[in-house]
Design a protein around this motif. Structure first.
Motif, short mmCIF file in Angstrom:
data_model
loop_
_atom_site.label_atom_id
_atom_site.label_comp_id
_atom_site.label_asym_id
_atom_site.label_seq_id
_atom_site.Cartn_x
_atom_site.Cartn_y
_atom_site.Cartn_z
N UNK A 84 0.72 1.02 1.34
CA UNK A 84 1.47 1.93 1.61
C UNK A 84 2.81 1.84 2.58
N UNK A 85 3.19 0.66 2.71
CA UNK A 85 4.56 0.66 3.82
C UNK A 85 5.54 1.07 3.17
N UNK A 86 5.86 1.40 1.87
CA UNK A 86 6.84 1.83 1.22
C UNK A 86 6.64 3.11 0.42
N UNK A 87 5.34 3.87 0.77
CA UNK A 87 5.03 5.03 0.04
C UNK A 87 3.85 4.87 -0.68
N UNK A 88 3.91 4.47 -1.97
CA UNK A 88 2.69 4.22 -2.59
C UNK A 88 1.82 3.17 -2.33
N UNK A 89 0.60 3.17 -2.77
CA UNK A 89 -0.41 1.99 -2.24
C UNK A 89 0.43 0.84 -2.31
N UNK A 90 0.83 0.40 -3.50
CA UNK A 90 1.50 -1.01 -4.16
C UNK A 90 2.71 -0.36 -4.73
N UNK A 91 3.70 -1.08 -4.36
CA UNK A 91 5.32 -0.70 -4.92
C UNK A 91 5.21 -1.06 -6.61
N UNK A 92 4.28 -2.05 -6.77
CA UNK A 92 4.44 -2.41 -8.16
C UNK A 92 4.14 -0.99 -9.11
N UNK A 93 3.42 -0.19 -8.69
CA UNK A 93 3.11 1.05 -9.57
C UNK A 93 4.22 1.80 -10.07
N UNK A 94 5.36 1.61 -9.19
CA UNK A 94 6.63 2.19 -9.63
C UNK A 94 7.65 1.40 -10.38
N UNK A 95 7.07 0.20 -10.92
CA UNK A 95 7.84 -0.61 -11.71
C UNK A 95 7.32 -0.88 -13.30
N UNK A 96 8.00 -1.41 -13.94
CA UNK A 96 7.45 -2.04 -15.36
C UNK A 96 6.83 -3.23 -15.20
N UNK A 97 6.50 -3.64 -14.18
CA UNK A 97 5.66 -4.89 -14.04
C UNK A 97 4.10 -4.70 -14.21
N UNK A 98 3.70 -5.49 -15.00
CA UNK A 98 2.11 -5.52 -15.12
C UNK A 98 1.71 -6.89 -14.67
N UNK A 99 1.56 -7.14 -13.56
CA UNK A 99 1.31 -8.60 -12.84
C UNK A 99 -0.08 -9.21 -13.32
N UNK A 100 0.00 -10.47 -13.43
CA UNK A 100 -1.25 -11.29 -13.44
C UNK A 100 -1.96 -11.29 -11.95
N UNK A 101 -1.22 -11.42 -11.08
CA UNK A 101 -1.61 -11.55 -9.50
C UNK A 101 -0.83 -10.71 -8.71
N UNK A 102 -1.47 -10.21 -7.71
CA UNK A 102 -0.91 -9.11 -6.76
C UNK A 102 -1.40 -9.53 -5.47
N UNK A 103 -0.37 -9.98 -4.52
CA UNK A 103 -0.91 -10.31 -3.08
C UNK A 103 -0.66 -9.18 -2.25
N UNK A 104 -1.84 -9.00 -1.42
CA UNK A 104 -1.70 -7.97 -0.09
C UNK A 104 -2.24 -9.00 1.04
N UNK A 105 -1.32 -8.85 2.28
CA UNK A 105 -1.42 -9.51 3.54
C UNK A 105 -2.22 -8.79 4.58
N UNK A 106 -2.14 -9.28 5.78
CA UNK A 106 -3.10 -8.77 6.67
C UNK A 106 -2.92 -7.48 7.10
N UNK A 107 -2.31 -6.64 6.60
CA UNK A 107 -2.05 -5.21 6.66
C UNK A 107 -3.59 -4.53 5.83
N UNK A 108 -4.14 -5.57 5.09
CA UNK A 108 -5.30 -4.86 4.63
C UNK A 108 -6.47 -4.39 5.51
N UNK A 109 -6.43 -5.12 6.63
CA UNK A 109 -7.35 -4.66 7.58
C UNK A 109 -6.84 -4.11 8.74
N UNK A 110 -5.63 -3.51 8.51
CA UNK A 110 -4.97 -2.90 9.56
C UNK A 110 -4.61 -3.63 10.74
N UNK A 111 -4.24 -5.30 10.37
CA UNK A 111 -3.63 -5.98 11.30
C UNK A 111 -4.98 -6.35 12.50
N UNK A 112 -6.06 -5.74 12.46
CA UNK A 112 -7.16 -6.15 13.28
C UNK A 112 -7.89 -7.30 13.05
N UNK A 113 -8.00 -7.69 11.84
CA UNK A 113 -8.68 -9.08 11.54
C UNK A 113 -7.96 -9.81 10.44
#
Length: 557
Positions: free
Chosen positions: A352-381
């Motif tokens: 949600x950093x730019x609004x949607x959960x992932x920005x890819x959802x607002x593009x024509x891309x259908x990725x084979x891989x999508x990478x999420x970083x340390x924001x997943x745990x709210x930077x706590x772990x």
């Protein structure tokens, strides 16, 4: 002769002719790297004198495999080059601001190696009591350049604490507009977090997490990592495995993927790659902002056996610039027609950093891989995720690849899974996307009002709560004197009387400031921080020069 030999501590301690050969190997210039596990810390010191390693590597057995941990130490002649110049900041942006690993190490060490802990405890206690000793040790053993920044910022004399949206040192309280490099979602150290994690039902954490991630991203599979770079590396390894014998990876100029050996494939700038190797050789770099970027992409796919295209939708390190829509369209077309895997890095744009959960959802891309970083745990772990498609999963299954299972084994920390699930559950209770979009619109309005006629501001780019401010400071007085005007402006923001704040900059283009406040920022904080930014950027050059000289004196004390 090999450059280095890697061994376990048990092999080094063994009484065998191998020790004599290794000592001769060292005399000829070879390096001996020894991996130390928790059980090796209880070996009597006399047993280790047969061979003195050049480098010691420590793993997460020192934290009882409950928390990610990794560290190394080395002979001074080897460690010295890492403490000078560009390499002195070559630290993980996951583990550098996250203290859970170090704190848990100190909690585990008395039980794992009581004798060793008793020997080092006086030094540890002194570090906690004496700021001068702490400062000297930090500069000598960790990062002299980071110490200079801490001193210049005035953070060296007091303990630094963080809570919510603020960083405190002594009597000063600063709004955190860096947030662990775009990863703080609701602020620092929420008090209820441990209880929330313990309250999650046992037994179904991973499966429930998978279902929620699939609903949010469209990708049904995932593997864990302990950093964004590790998650990128996982995506590249799996992509190259399923695409073999294709070998080439297309990356984008201005892209940044981390500093591990494989992740450096997608890190474009040479300064991060110097004196490191072996690096993956088969990469093709395309400038996504070039007029002929789409033609370059299509030509590369025709000329080379391309396995994957790796890209960020907004280049965070490369200037907070969005990759043009026509380039994304071209990537989507190439993926569909040529069977090329697409790896989308949403480490800074996702969660949600730019609004949607992932920005890819607002593009024509259908990725084979999508990478999420340390924001997943709210930077706590320290935790990250590599999402991947069913098509990739089926190919890995047919090949008999054990990559996903191995990654689960190495990085599947229970607290990490619980942290991600906790984050997702909390977001379900509030309209995060609309909140972020509203906050971004407010920042856009207030910053435009404050900076629209500013002679030093070229452009303000706002993508939800990922914000870039490009400065035009090349011909200023401070720049002509060899100083770094953008960083002096950041110091002025920290010194603001009404609302001091922390702000970052883009490593590739330091004249571009980067602002990534918590997603829970309030309207009052938005207005106050926008005013403070405008005030700081209006500082006259002579006054800015005085600020720089004052900070220089503090850093030399």
């Amino acid at each position: 002769m090999p450059a280095a030999i890697v061994m376990s501590a048990a092999e080094v301690c063994a009484d065998s002719p191998l020790m004599r050969h290794l000592q001769q190997y060292q005399l000829r210039g070879g390096l001996v790297i020894v991996r130390l596990r928790a059980e090796d810390l209880v070996v009597p010191a006399d047993d280790t004198l047969q061979l003195v390693p050049d480098i010691l590597v420590f793993d997460d057995t020192l934290t009882a495999r409950q928390v990610p941990f990794g560290a190394f130490t080395a002979r001074r002649t080897l460690y010295g080059p890492w403490m000078t110049g560009k390499l002195s900041t070559f630290h993980s942006t996951t583990f550098q601001p996250n203290t859970v690993s170090t704190r848990h190490l100190l909690r585990c060490l008395p039980n794992l190696a009581p004798g060793l802990y008793r020997r080092v405890q006086p030094e540890l206690d002194l570090l906690l009591r004496d700021h001068q000793v702490l400062r000297r040790t930090f500069g000598e053993l960790f990062s002299p350049s980071l110490l200079r920044v801490i001193c210049a910022a005035g953070f060296v004399e007091h303990d630094v604490t963080v809570h919510g949206h603020y960083v405190s040192t002594g009597t000063r309280r600063l709004f955190d507009g860096i947030g662990g490099v775009a990863c703080s979602l609701r602020g620092h150290n929420p008090e209820a977090w441990p209880d929330e994690l313990r309250g999650l039902a046992d037994g179904c954490i991973r499966s429930e997490l998978g279902l929620r991630l699939r609903a949010l991203t469209g990708l049904p599979r995932y593997v864990p990592a302990v950093s964004g770079a590790g998650a990128i590396e996982a995506a590249l390894r799996m992509a190259l495995t399923v695409q073999f014998p294709r070998t080439h990876v297309i990356i984008m100029r201005g892209g940044y993927a981390g500093k591990t050996l494989v992740a450096l494939t997608g890190t474009e700038r040479q300064k991060y790659r110097e004196r490191l190797g072996p690096l993956y050789p088969h990469r093709i770099c395309i400038d996504p902002f070039a007029v002929d970027a789409c033609e370059q992409l299509q030509q590369a796919v025709r000329d080379f056996p391309v396995a994957a295209i790796q890209l960020e939708l907004i280049q965070g390190v490369g200037g907070v610039r969005a990759v043009p829509a026509e380039v994304l369209e071209s990537v989507a077309t190439v993926s569909e027609t040529a069977g090329v895997c697409v790896i989308v890095d949403e480490i800074q744009t996702g969660m949600h950093r730019t609004g949607p959960f992932v920005r890819t959802s607002q593009t024509p891309l259908r990725p084979d891989f999508l990478v999420l970083g340390k924001g997943t745990s709210d930077m706590l772990f320290p935790f990250a995720l590599t999402m991947y498609s069913e098509r990739v999963h089926e190919r890995l299954q047919r090949l008999g690849s054990g990559l996903p299972d191995r990654m689960q084994e190495l990085y599947g920390y229970e607290t990490g899974y619980r942290g991600v699930l906790n984050t997702l559950q909390r977001w379900e209770q509030q309209p995060v996307q609309s909140q972020v979009e509203t906050a971004g619109a407010l920042y856009s309005r207030y910053l435009s009002q404050g900076l629209q006629m500013h002679p030093r501001v070229s452009e303000v780019r706002v993508f939800g709560l990922l914000i870039g401010i490009e400065l035009n400071v090349r011909h200023t007085l401070t720049a002509r004197l060899g100083l770094k005007p953008a960083q002096l402006y950041l110091l002025r923001m920290m010194q603001h009387r009404r609302f001091p704040l922390l702000m970052g900059y883009c490593q590739y283009e330091p004249q571009i400031l980067k602002f990534t406040p918590p997603l829970t920022v309030t309207e009052a904080e938005i207005k106050a921080s926008a005013e403070a930014i405008a005030d700081a950027l209006s500082t006259s050059q002579p006054r800015l020069l005085g600020c720089g000289l004052q900070s220089l004196l503090r850093s030399r004390r």
